[in-house]
Design a protein around this motif. Structure first.
Motif, short mmCIF file in Angstrom:
data_model
loop_
_atom_site.label_atom_id
_atom_site.label_comp_id
_atom_site.label_asym_id
_atom_site.label_seq_id
_atom_site.Cartn_x
_atom_site.Cartn_y
_atom_site.Cartn_z
N ALA A 141 0.83 -1.21 0.00
CA ALA A 141 0.00 0.00 0.00
C ALA A 141 0.86 1.26 0.00
N LEU A 142 1.97 1.25 0.74
CA LEU A 142 2.87 2.41 0.74
C LEU A 142 3.46 2.64 -0.65
N LEU A 143 3.83 1.56 -1.33
CA LEU A 143 4.42 1.69 -2.65
C LEU A 143 3.44 2.23 -3.69
N GLU A 144 2.14 2.01 -3.46
CA GLU A 144 1.14 2.55 -4.38
C GLU A 144 1.20 4.08 -4.43
N HIS A 145 1.71 4.69 -3.37
CA HIS A 145 1.74 6.15 -3.29
C HIS A 145 3.17 6.70 -3.31
N SER A 146 4.13 5.86 -3.70
CA SER A 146 5.53 6.29 -3.65
C SER A 146 5.85 7.38 -4.66
N ASP A 147 5.03 7.52 -5.71
CA ASP A 147 5.27 8.60 -6.67
C ASP A 147 4.68 9.93 -6.19
N ARG A 148 3.96 9.90 -5.08
CA ARG A 148 3.29 11.10 -4.59
C ARG A 148 4.00 11.71 -3.39
N TYR A 149 4.53 10.87 -2.51
CA TYR A 149 5.07 11.37 -1.25
C TYR A 149 6.57 11.11 -1.13
N ALA A 150 7.27 12.08 -0.57
CA ALA A 150 8.68 11.89 -0.23
C ALA A 150 8.84 11.07 1.05
N VAL A 151 7.87 11.19 1.92
CA VAL A 151 7.85 10.44 3.17
C VAL A 151 6.40 10.19 3.55
N SER A 152 6.13 8.98 4.02
CA SER A 152 4.76 8.66 4.41
C SER A 152 4.78 7.71 5.60
N ALA A 153 3.63 7.62 6.25
CA ALA A 153 3.46 6.72 7.38
C ALA A 153 2.21 5.90 7.18
N SER A 154 2.21 4.72 7.75
CA SER A 154 1.03 3.87 7.72
C SER A 154 0.05 4.28 8.81
N LEU A 155 -1.20 3.87 8.65
CA LEU A 155 -2.13 3.88 9.77
C LEU A 155 -1.55 2.99 10.85
N GLN A 156 -1.38 3.52 12.06
CA GLN A 156 -0.78 2.75 13.13
C GLN A 156 -1.81 2.48 14.22
N THR A 157 -1.83 1.24 14.65
CA THR A 157 -2.81 0.80 15.64
C THR A 157 -2.07 0.16 16.81
N SER A 158 -2.77 0.07 17.93
CA SER A 158 -2.17 -0.53 19.11
C SER A 158 -3.23 -1.26 19.92
N SER A 159 -2.81 -2.34 20.55
CA SER A 159 -3.65 -3.13 21.44
C SER A 159 -2.73 -4.00 22.27
N GLU A 160 -3.30 -4.91 23.03
CA GLU A 160 -2.46 -5.75 23.89
C GLU A 160 -1.59 -6.69 23.08
N ARG A 161 -2.15 -7.26 22.00
CA ARG A 161 -1.42 -8.20 21.16
C ARG A 161 -1.63 -7.85 19.69
N PRO A 162 -0.65 -8.12 18.83
CA PRO A 162 -0.81 -7.76 17.42
C PRO A 162 -1.93 -8.50 16.72
N GLU A 163 -2.30 -9.68 17.21
CA GLU A 163 -3.37 -10.44 16.56
C GLU A 163 -4.77 -9.98 16.97
N ASP A 164 -4.87 -9.03 17.90
CA ASP A 164 -6.18 -8.53 18.30
C ASP A 164 -6.91 -7.90 17.13
N THR A 165 -8.21 -8.15 17.03
CA THR A 165 -9.00 -7.59 15.92
C THR A 165 -9.59 -6.23 16.27
N ASP A 166 -9.43 -5.80 17.51
CA ASP A 166 -10.02 -4.52 17.94
C ASP A 166 -8.93 -3.47 18.22
N ALA A 167 -7.79 -3.58 17.54
CA ALA A 167 -6.71 -2.61 17.73
C ALA A 167 -7.18 -1.22 17.33
N GLU A 168 -6.83 -0.23 18.15
CA GLU A 168 -7.28 1.14 17.93
C GLU A 168 -6.21 1.98 17.26
#
Length: 298
Positions: free
Chosen positions: A102-129
């Protein structure tokens, strides 16, 4: 395999987290070259990393150079390999399968980008905020920008930060890499701002997701974390504003609240609160005096 992208994972006494992140990158729908920078670990990190079966390169530093110094070593390695992009990842981050694609899809547009970042108790949680990884800066004031994912797939913003940044190597080299005086905290905010000031566009790619265990590298509640956080806020203001003292006194009310709370906890708080308060007060004092780099006081 993409040889024009190098993923850099910074390890410091946290090989289990690093290996989890490495394996997530290696199992993605798009797989980059992977470099692990060991930031002078003093535990059994090297022994554990040498047992990893997934292909990666290990850069060993003789001492802890902080987040800025460690990531700079990784970016220089990416540059030496001729990569166009460097994907810098905290060890306690877990990219989702399509995060890099997904980041590479926009590599011609941005010099620097970040992903949507989520957090929860465990990475496999489906309710990460989702949590804050992007902002707008009208007249220098930070206005948080959060998108949990939408049909637009990306948004142009003024600054991005956090545990996973996708940076054009040429842009990073042009502006001088991370400022190692920060050591830990605020250095990515500073680098992204310098890239933007040099003409690079900045984006939040909300179609790309990276889970992050916030505070994994340096616990947010520790006195040392408090020290770096507040000192580096002041160092950042000193660096980017022509009248830093006026900016601190008049432009950011949060400083009044922070200092007032610290003084109050010094008087009536428990031992842990008093220790953190001392760290905060020392941070402001050192920041105003221009003290930078690593500290061993807390």
């Amino acid at each position: 395999m993409r040889n024009d992208v190098v993923a850099v994972i910074l390890n410091w006494n946290c090989a289990d987290d690093t290996i989890r992140c490495l394996r997530a990158v290696a199992s993605g729908s798009t797989v980059p070259d992977i470099v692990v920078v060991d930031n002078g670990s003093e535990d059994d990190s090297i022994e554990k990393l040498e047992r990893v079966e997934e292909p990666f390169s290990l850069v060993r530093l003789s001492s802890n150079l902080g987040y800025a110094g460690g990531m700079n070593a990784g970016i220089r390695e990416a540059h030496a390999r001729g990569a166009q992009w460097v994907w810098i990842l905290n060890a306690d981050a877990v990219p989702r399968t399509h995060a890099l694609s997904a980041l590479l899809e926009h590599s011609d547009r941005y010099a620097v980008s970040a992903s949507l970042q989520t957090s929860s108790e465990r990475p496999e949680d489906t309710d990460a905020e989702p949590y804050l990884a992007a902002a707008m800066l009208p007249k220098g004031r930070v206005e948080p920008f959060i998108c949990p994912g939408c049909e637009l797939r990306s948004h142009e913003v003024d600054v991005v930060t956090g545990a996973a940044l996708f940076i054009g190597v040429a842009w990073a080299m042009q502006v001088g890499l991370f400022d190692e005086r920060f050591f830990h905290y605020k250095e990515e905010f500073d680098l992204v701002r310098r890239i933007a000031e040099a003409g690079g566009r900045v984006g939040l790619v909300c179609s790309s997701e990276v889970w992050h265990q916030q505070g994994g590298s340096l616990a947010h509640s520790s006195p040392r974390a408090h020290y770096y956080h507040y000192r580096n806020e002041i160092l950042y203001v000193r660096k980017h504003y022509p009248h830093p003292l006026a900016r601190i006194v008049l432009g950011e009310p949060i400083h009044y609240k922070t200092l007032s709370k610290s003084v109050l906890q010094m008087a009536v708080g428990d031992q842990d609160q008093r220790t953190r308060s001392i760290a905060v007060l020392a941070a402001y004092w050192d920041g105003l005096r221009g003290v930078d780099g690593a500290t061993e006081r807390f």
